[in-house]
Design an enzyme around this catalytic site. Structure first.
Site, PDB file in Angstrom:
ATOM      1  N   HIS A 156      66.545 -14.527 -10.284  1.00 29.62           N
ATOM      2  CA  HIS A 156      67.683 -13.590 -10.203  1.00 29.62           C
ATOM      3  C   HIS A 156      67.777 -12.741 -11.474  1.00 29.62           C
ATOM      4  CE1 HIS A 156      69.110 -16.188  -6.857  1.00 29.62           C
ATOM      5  NE2 HIS A 156      68.675 -17.150  -7.659  1.00 29.62           N
ATOM      6  N   SER A 277      58.897  12.140 -25.908  1.00 34.85           N
ATOM      7  CA  SER A 277      59.877  13.007 -25.254  1.00 34.85           C
ATOM      8  C   SER A 277      59.878  14.351 -25.970  1.00 34.85           C
ATOM      9  CB  SER A 277      61.261  12.357 -25.342  1.00 34.85           C
ATOM     10  OG  SER A 277      62.271  13.349 -25.312  1.00 34.85           O
ATOM     11  N   LYS A 283      61.369   8.806 -29.143  1.00 37.26           N
ATOM     12  CA  LYS A 283      60.984   8.118 -27.904  1.00 37.26           C
ATOM     13  C   LYS A 283      59.499   7.785 -27.792  1.00 37.26           C
ATOM     14  CE  LYS A 283      63.121   7.233 -24.738  1.00 37.26           C
ATOM     15  NZ  LYS A 283      63.640   7.982 -23.595  1.00 37.26           N
ATOM     16  N   GLU A 290      55.269   3.569 -15.400  1.00 37.80           N
ATOM     17  CA  GLU A 290      56.166   4.210 -14.431  1.00 37.80           C
ATOM     18  C   GLU A 290      55.391   4.882 -13.306  1.00 37.80           C
ATOM     19  OE1 GLU A 290      60.002   5.537 -16.992  1.00 37.80           O
ATOM     20  OE2 GLU A 290      58.083   6.282 -17.681  1.00 37.80           O
TER      21      GLU A 290
END
Ligand code: ARG
Length: 467
Positions: A156, A277, A283, A290
């Site tokens: 979970h 970024s 970043k 992804e």
């Protein structure tokens, strides 16, 4: 010359002609089309349709087509070719003259495309098996390097029990071993030769189908010409197997994204496979992961598209089947592009074992081990569970771990608690009690790594090397 113009009085609308052509994408089947044509030509010679000279001329012509295509990609720029079958016929005619038309004796494009696709997938499976083996090697190498490093296992997405990092990596090893097994099954089932099935009812010339199958490395000829010319189960089966690979990669990528976040801090993103970024200078983004997660969409979409295209088709060949090619090609390109990249990623990623250990030491992940301590002293499991639950409650109030409770406090819950209880709460003891096949006890995990290595070796031994 078209492959079918004779009965038409009007010319084909050029817009329609372009639109229905598949050469833009089926050109990638060229080498298989040539191989299948060679096998068919041999069979025609044995059936007395071609003379030896004609056979030689055709075989040489086919070879030249292959050589030209390999040396110059412009050779494949042909607006008039309707599909790869037509392209080969046109080129053969221009190389050896009208005798080239004899090659199409007794055969149909319906069996040709069915054959080319089987050969294409078979080669794709062989390549993917070797990419999977590399990926599995890297996972196992990292598992070996992790030695006795620990991390929390989650259920979970809440901290559940401590496990070895290697044990966690081995979970992925299992998934990809199953994927490899699925590809092997699929290869076995698809390795039948449709040549000689004709358009739908079987070849119109007595061709030696067994010889053609053997020539192309198929285990035997397909059993029914109607099925063979319309069957695309093997494409569906293969792309579904690819969907599972994509899905497993996506789950793995999702975990690595989470683990590389500041909040977890378990994994350091490798710079060579991350991006920045344009706005926020600090970043470092996990784009490889992804995109891995994102690309599963196109593979599942391909599997869906294939089912939708085929679900309402009456027997046998229908032109709709041409629409099975692009989803197939896209799915293969997607997965074969991904596997080497994820392998490189995990090789380069740094694991922060210190952070993982810290996380594994908190969150009462020794609670089940604590309950087991009571079980070994004769306490019924559910009562032990209840009593340790109460101990956890006490800890939460006091702001300590289970080892922060005094023997007195523990004995107020159950008098069987003794001093040796504290030892069973230690991380090492918690790991050690999971001493079953498939469990996280260090000895079991070491054995699992070596078993998995053998399975990967077996995959390598089974990979068919192209003749
Ligand atoms: N390009 C076609 C396909 O991919 C080849 C088979 C054509 N057969 C036909 N009867 N028109 O399906």
């Amino acid at each position: 010359m078209k492959m079918w113009g004779g009965r038409f009085r009007q010319t084909t609308d050029p817009e329609f002609q372009r639109w229905q052509s598949s050469f833009d994408f089926d050109r990638r089947l060229l080498s298989h089309e040539l191989a299948a044509s060679r096998a068919h030509a041999q069979a025609l010679r044995n059936a007395g349709i071609l003379s030896s000279d004609e056979l030689i001329a055709i075989l040489q012509g086919l070879e030249q087509i292959g050589a030209r295509a390999a040396s110059s990609p412009i050779y494949l720029e042909d607006d008039e070719a309707e599909d790869v079958h037509h392209f080969v016929q046109k080129q053969l005619v221009s190389l050896i003259g009208e005798v080239a038309y004899k090659l199409h004796s007794g055969r149909s494009r319906n069996e040709q495309i069915a054959t080319d696709l089987r050969l294409h997938i078979r080669a794709g499976i062989d390549q993917l098996q070797s990419d999977l083996a590399v990926w599995l090697d890297v996972l196992l190498e990292r598992a070996g390097q992790a030695q006795d490093a620990v991390m929390p296992a989650y259920t979970h997405l809440q901290r559940a029990e401590p496990v070895l990092v290697a044990h966690h990596l081995l979970a992925y090893v299992e998934m990809f071993l199953r994927d490899s097994g699925r590809l092997a099954d699929c290869r076995k089932r698809l390795n039948l030769c449709p040549l000689g099935s004709g358009a739908v009812a079987g070849a119109t010339i007595a061709l030696d189908r067994r010889a053609m199958a053997a020539e192309l490395g198929f285990s035997c000829p397909t059993a029914n010409s109607i099925d063979a010319t319309s069957d695309r189960d093997f494409v569906l089966e293969f792309v579904n197997a690819l969907s599972l690979i994509a899905l497993h990669l996506s789950r793995w990528a999702e975990e690595m994204i989470l683990f590389s976040s500041e909040e977890f801090g378990f994994v350091q993103l490798p710079e060579a496979y991350s991006t920045g970024s344009s706005a926020m200078p600090q970043k470092k983004n996990p784009d490889l992961l992804e995109l891995t997660r994102g690309k599963v969409a196109r593979v599942i979409a391909a599997a869906n598209a294939l089912m939708i295209v085929t679900k309402g088709l009456p027997l046998a060949y229908n032109k709709d089947l041409q629409e099975t090619q692009e989803p197939l090609f896209d799915a293969v390109v997607t997965i074969s592009g991904l596997l080497p990249l994820v392998s490189a990623w995990i090789k380069a990623a740094e694991f922060n074992y210190g952070r993982m250990r810290e996380a594994a030491e908190t969150g009462f992940m020794n609670a089940w081990a604590a309950a087991t301590y009571l079980v070994h002293r004769g306490v019924p499991s559910s009562l032990a569970h209840e009593q340790i639950g109460m101990a956890v409650q006490l800890c939460l109030e006091k702001g300590c771990g289970l080892d922060g409770l005094s023997l007195e406090q523990l004995r107020s819950l159950n008098p069987v608690f003794d001093k040796d209880f504290y030892a069973c709460l230690q991380l090492d003891s918690v790991l050690a009690i999971h001493d079953v096949i498939g469990g996280t006890a260090p000895g079991r995990v070491r054995q699992a790594i070596s078993d998995a290595k053998q399975k990967v070796e077996a995959i390598r031994e089974e990979i068919h090397v192209p003749a």
